[in-house]
Design an enzyme around this catalytic site. Sequence first.
Site, PDB file in Angstrom:
ATOM      1  N   ASP A  65       0.884  -1.155   0.000  1.00  0.00           N
ATOM      2  CA  ASP A  65       0.000   0.000   0.000  1.00  0.00           C
ATOM      3  C   ASP A  65       0.925   1.209   0.000  1.00  0.00           C
ATOM      4  O   ASP A  65       1.597   1.491   1.002  1.00  0.00           O
ATOM      5  CB  ASP A  65      -0.892  -0.018   1.240  1.00  0.00           C
ATOM      6  CG  ASP A  65      -1.881   1.135   1.267  1.00  0.00           C
ATOM      7  OD1 ASP A  65      -1.697   2.089   0.477  1.00  0.00           O
ATOM      8  OD2 ASP A  65      -2.817   1.100   2.074  1.00  0.00           O
ATOM      9  N   TYR A 156     -11.168  14.702  -4.898  1.00  0.00           N
ATOM     10  CA  TYR A 156     -10.557  13.997  -6.028  1.00  0.00           C
ATOM     11  C   TYR A 156      -9.961  14.999  -7.020  1.00  0.00           C
ATOM     12  O   TYR A 156      -8.809  14.873  -7.440  1.00  0.00           O
ATOM     13  CB  TYR A 156     -11.604  13.120  -6.719  1.00  0.00           C
ATOM     14  CG  TYR A 156     -11.085  12.352  -7.915  1.00  0.00           C
ATOM     15  CD1 TYR A 156     -10.395  11.156  -7.739  1.00  0.00           C
ATOM     16  CD2 TYR A 156     -11.290  12.814  -9.210  1.00  0.00           C
ATOM     17  CE1 TYR A 156      -9.910  10.440  -8.830  1.00  0.00           C
ATOM     18  CE2 TYR A 156     -10.811  12.112 -10.305  1.00  0.00           C
ATOM     19  CZ  TYR A 156     -10.125  10.926 -10.108  1.00  0.00           C
ATOM     20  OH  TYR A 156      -9.638  10.228 -11.198  1.00  0.00           O
ATOM     21  N   LYS A 160      -5.977  15.694  -8.150  1.00  0.00           N
ATOM     22  CA  LYS A 160      -5.532  15.520  -9.524  1.00  0.00           C
ATOM     23  C   LYS A 160      -4.994  16.834 -10.103  1.00  0.00           C
ATOM     24  O   LYS A 160      -4.043  16.831 -10.903  1.00  0.00           O
ATOM     25  CB  LYS A 160      -6.672  14.978 -10.389  1.00  0.00           C
ATOM     26  CG  LYS A 160      -7.023  13.517 -10.113  1.00  0.00           C
ATOM     27  CD  LYS A 160      -5.870  12.591 -10.440  1.00  0.00           C
ATOM     28  CE  LYS A 160      -6.290  11.118 -10.367  1.00  0.00           C
ATOM     29  NZ  LYS A 160      -5.196  10.195 -10.725  1.00  0.00           N
TER      30      LYS A 160
END
Length: 254
Positions: A65, A156, A160
């Site tokens: 991870d 999100y 990005k």
Amino acid sequence: MEFNFENKVIIITGGSSGIGAETAKMFAQYKAKLCLVGRNESRLQNVAQHCELISGNVPLCILVDLIQAGSCEKVITKTIEKFKRIDILVNCAGKLKLGTLHESDIDVFDELMAIHLRVPYYLTQLASPHLIKSKGNIVNIGSSYLERYKPGFLPYNVSKNALEKFTRHAAMEMVTEGVRVNIINPGMTRTNLIHNLNIDEGDVNYAYDNLIAELGLKKILEPKEVAKLILLAACDMMPNMTGSSLKIDGAVIV
């Protein structure tokens, strides 16, 4: 168009499924030596076996991870131990979680910033000395949704957008070292991301049908199409292409 990646050592995060898996298989067609990083052991092994059948080269699989302490260091250390060099880093690991300013725990923001920004940043930092030696390059995977403002996509999209800014700055810092850094921004692609939203299996197609309405071409992207663009960015055909943001999304309606 013929690519030449024979004996190039390529790290692909998020290599166990979706865009990362298809990218690995495509690189394998050109005899690349692969380090595949993922969290799902069975899927990671399946991709590795497929790549070995294609190329004859046994991929290095690293089950981690990446947001956990020591994971990024492990990826670089294990790759150098096995292959002695790094030519290309593809930062493809990602996650989709919905969240809003008023309804989401800050942990959603922290998690998405960690996987979409901190991990690519740190892997780039760790891989840089090796990429400078090989005059290699980095391909980051962003999202065309960073240009959109929809409820639920705030953390999100912020993460990005941060990745794209990082790409442009990193390209400027590394240009004198002969290392290129670019970002691919795909639109909605048929991967496991929607499944990660805990949508019932029967509702997945319904979700895609609704998303298609926002696409100019009315088609969901397939991972192979994005993988082709990643290989194009990673190849040596365009040595002056760095700091670039390449979008493939079927003309998303903003």
